[in-house]
Design a protein around this motif. Structure first.
Motif, short mmCIF file in Angstrom:
data_model
loop_
_atom_site.label_atom_id
_atom_site.label_comp_id
_atom_site.label_asym_id
_atom_site.label_seq_id
_atom_site.Cartn_x
_atom_site.Cartn_y
_atom_site.Cartn_z
N ALA A 15 1.12 -1.07 0.00
CA ALA A 15 0.14 -0.46 0.03
C ALA A 15 0.44 1.61 -0.37
O ALA A 15 0.71 2.11 -0.74
CB ALA A 15 -0.53 -0.12 1.30
N VAL A 16 2.20 1.09 1.13
CA VAL A 16 3.11 1.99 0.72
C VAL A 16 3.31 2.68 -0.17
O VAL A 16 3.73 3.64 -0.68
CB VAL A 16 4.00 2.56 1.89
CG1 VAL A 16 5.39 2.99 1.90
CG2 VAL A 16 3.02 1.74 3.93
N THR A 17 3.99 1.57 -0.85
CA THR A 17 4.66 1.88 -2.25
C THR A 17 3.66 2.29 -3.47
O THR A 17 4.03 3.10 -3.59
CB THR A 17 5.33 0.08 -2.70
OG1 THR A 17 6.25 -0.82 -1.78
CG2 THR A 17 5.95 0.42 -4.05
N PHE A 18 2.68 1.42 -3.57
CA PHE A 18 2.10 1.82 -4.83
C PHE A 18 1.00 4.07 -4.35
O PHE A 18 1.23 4.35 -4.99
CB PHE A 18 0.89 1.08 -4.74
CG PHE A 18 1.20 -0.02 -5.81
CD1 PHE A 18 0.40 0.37 -7.09
CD2 PHE A 18 1.70 -1.48 -4.88
CE1 PHE A 18 1.38 -0.90 -8.16
CE2 PHE A 18 1.85 -2.26 -6.04
CZ PHE A 18 1.94 -2.30 -7.85
N ALA A 19 0.99 4.18 -2.74
CA ALA A 19 0.66 5.57 -2.84
C ALA A 19 2.03 6.15 -2.85
O ALA A 19 1.58 7.49 -3.18
CB ALA A 19 0.46 5.60 -0.99
N VAL A 20 3.00 5.89 -2.96
CA VAL A 20 4.77 6.59 -3.22
C VAL A 20 4.46 6.93 -4.62
O VAL A 20 4.60 7.71 -5.73
CB VAL A 20 6.21 6.34 -2.94
CG1 VAL A 20 6.81 6.92 -3.21
CG2 VAL A 20 5.91 6.17 -1.06
N VAL A 53 -2.60 15.75 11.69
CA VAL A 53 -3.64 15.28 12.84
C VAL A 53 -3.05 13.54 12.91
O VAL A 53 -2.83 13.18 13.77
CB VAL A 53 -5.00 15.55 12.70
CG1 VAL A 53 -5.06 14.86 14.21
CG2 VAL A 53 -4.72 17.31 13.36
N ALA A 54 -2.42 13.38 11.49
CA ALA A 54 -2.36 11.95 11.43
C ALA A 54 -1.83 11.22 11.64
O ALA A 54 -1.59 10.00 12.02
CB ALA A 54 -3.30 11.49 9.67
N ALA A 75 2.52 6.20 8.68
CA ALA A 75 3.14 7.21 9.04
C ALA A 75 4.48 8.18 8.29
O ALA A 75 4.08 9.61 8.41
CB ALA A 75 3.41 7.53 10.83
N PHE A 76 5.42 7.64 8.61
CA PHE A 76 6.23 7.76 7.35
C PHE A 76 5.74 8.59 6.03
O PHE A 76 6.36 9.40 5.85
CB PHE A 76 7.99 7.15 7.75
CG PHE A 76 8.29 7.08 8.60
CD1 PHE A 76 9.27 8.72 8.67
CD2 PHE A 76 7.96 6.60 9.44
CE1 PHE A 76 10.05 8.97 10.14
CE2 PHE A 76 9.60 6.78 10.99
CZ PHE A 76 9.88 8.03 11.24
N LEU A 77 5.57 7.85 5.05
CA LEU A 77 3.62 8.59 4.04
C LEU A 77 3.65 9.27 4.08
O LEU A 77 3.91 10.53 3.64
CB LEU A 77 3.85 6.78 3.77
CG LEU A 77 1.94 6.93 2.18
CD1 LEU A 77 3.46 7.41 1.22
CD2 LEU A 77 1.72 6.02 2.08
N THR A 78 2.68 9.64 5.21
CA THR A 78 1.61 10.29 5.09
C THR A 78 2.97 12.26 5.36
O THR A 78 2.72 12.97 5.62
CB THR A 78 1.03 10.45 6.77
OG1 THR A 78 0.39 9.12 6.52
CG2 THR A 78 0.22 11.84 7.34
N ILE A 79 4.48 11.53 6.60
CA ILE A 79 5.08 12.70 6.36
C ILE A 79 5.33 13.28 4.92
O ILE A 79 5.75 14.54 4.59
CB ILE A 79 5.85 12.44 7.46
CG1 ILE A 79 6.09 12.55 8.81
CG2 ILE A 79 7.00 13.58 7.58
CD1 ILE A 79 6.83 11.33 10.47
#
Length: 209
Positions: free
Chosen positions: A24-29, A166-167, A180-184
């Motif tokens: 999920a993180v990989t494809f979000a990036v 906030v997330a 969390a680091f993806l959100t950052i």
């Protein structure tokens, strides 16, 4: 929470991280990078990421039901955008980036406030969420930001970054460290997005004076 606590938690989180979260993180990036390039692949990559997050965040272990619902909304919008881009004809005039007027800001605020109330009531009465206030706030402010983004308003970046800000602690609390680091990362991208869009607005004002 100290830096050492975060570092230790990150190590443990990476050790416990599921392959689904990693995908999920990989494809979000990838989706964010394709969005920057205005490439249609923003949609299939986004569909994969949001689809996984919809499932992942709704699981009993995390209980981020409002965030899961938000990802489901993103999923539907990604399908719509993909179909629209795939079948559109010749190049159409691009909608200009503009500042929000008072009415639009009030509308975005109402979307966020009403969304916060609705999400909160649903979470309290129809779920076992243990963070209903924070979960509802993250999703509601993101909805306000997405509405402004659809209008191509500069202020969308501010609303989305309020949600991201906030997330982050919420995701750390749920031990979704990579997310969390993806959100950052998304927060940083949004800062540069705001600067870039503001520059575009300024250039347009010069051209029309």
């Amino acid at each position: 929470m100290s830096f050492q606590d975060i570092f230790n938690g990150l190590q443990q989180g990476l050790h416990d991280m599921t392959w689904l979260e990693a995908i999920a993180v990989t494809f979000a990036v990838l989706s964010v990078l394709f969005q920057k390039k205005n490439n249609i692949l923003v949609y299939p990559t986004g569909i994969i990421s949001t689809g996984i997050y919809t499932y992942l965040l709704s699981r009993e272990h995390f209980k981020l039901y409002a965030d899961a619902t938000l990802n489901a909304y993103y999923l539907v919008m990604s399908v719509y955008g993909w179909l629209y881009w795939a079948k559109r004809g010749p190049e159409q005039p691009v909608v200009r980036i503009t500042l929000s007027n008072t009415r639009e800001l009030i509308t975005a605020t109402l979307i966020a406030l009403l969304g916060w109330a609705v999400f909160y009531l649903l979470l309290v009465n129809f779920s076992d969420s243990n963070v209903p206030v924070m979960d509802a706030f993250v999703s509601a402010t993101a909805c306000g930001g997405m509405w402004l983004l659809a209008k191509r308003k500069l202020e969308n970046w501010i609303w989305l970054n309020v949600s991201n800000f906030v997330a982050v602690p919420l995701l750390f609390y749920k031990h979704l460290y990579l997310t969390a680091f993806l959100t950052i990362f998304l927060f940083i991208v949004a800062v540069f997005g705001y600067i870039s869009w503001k520059k575009t607005v300024h250039e347009q004002e010069i051209l029309h004076t």
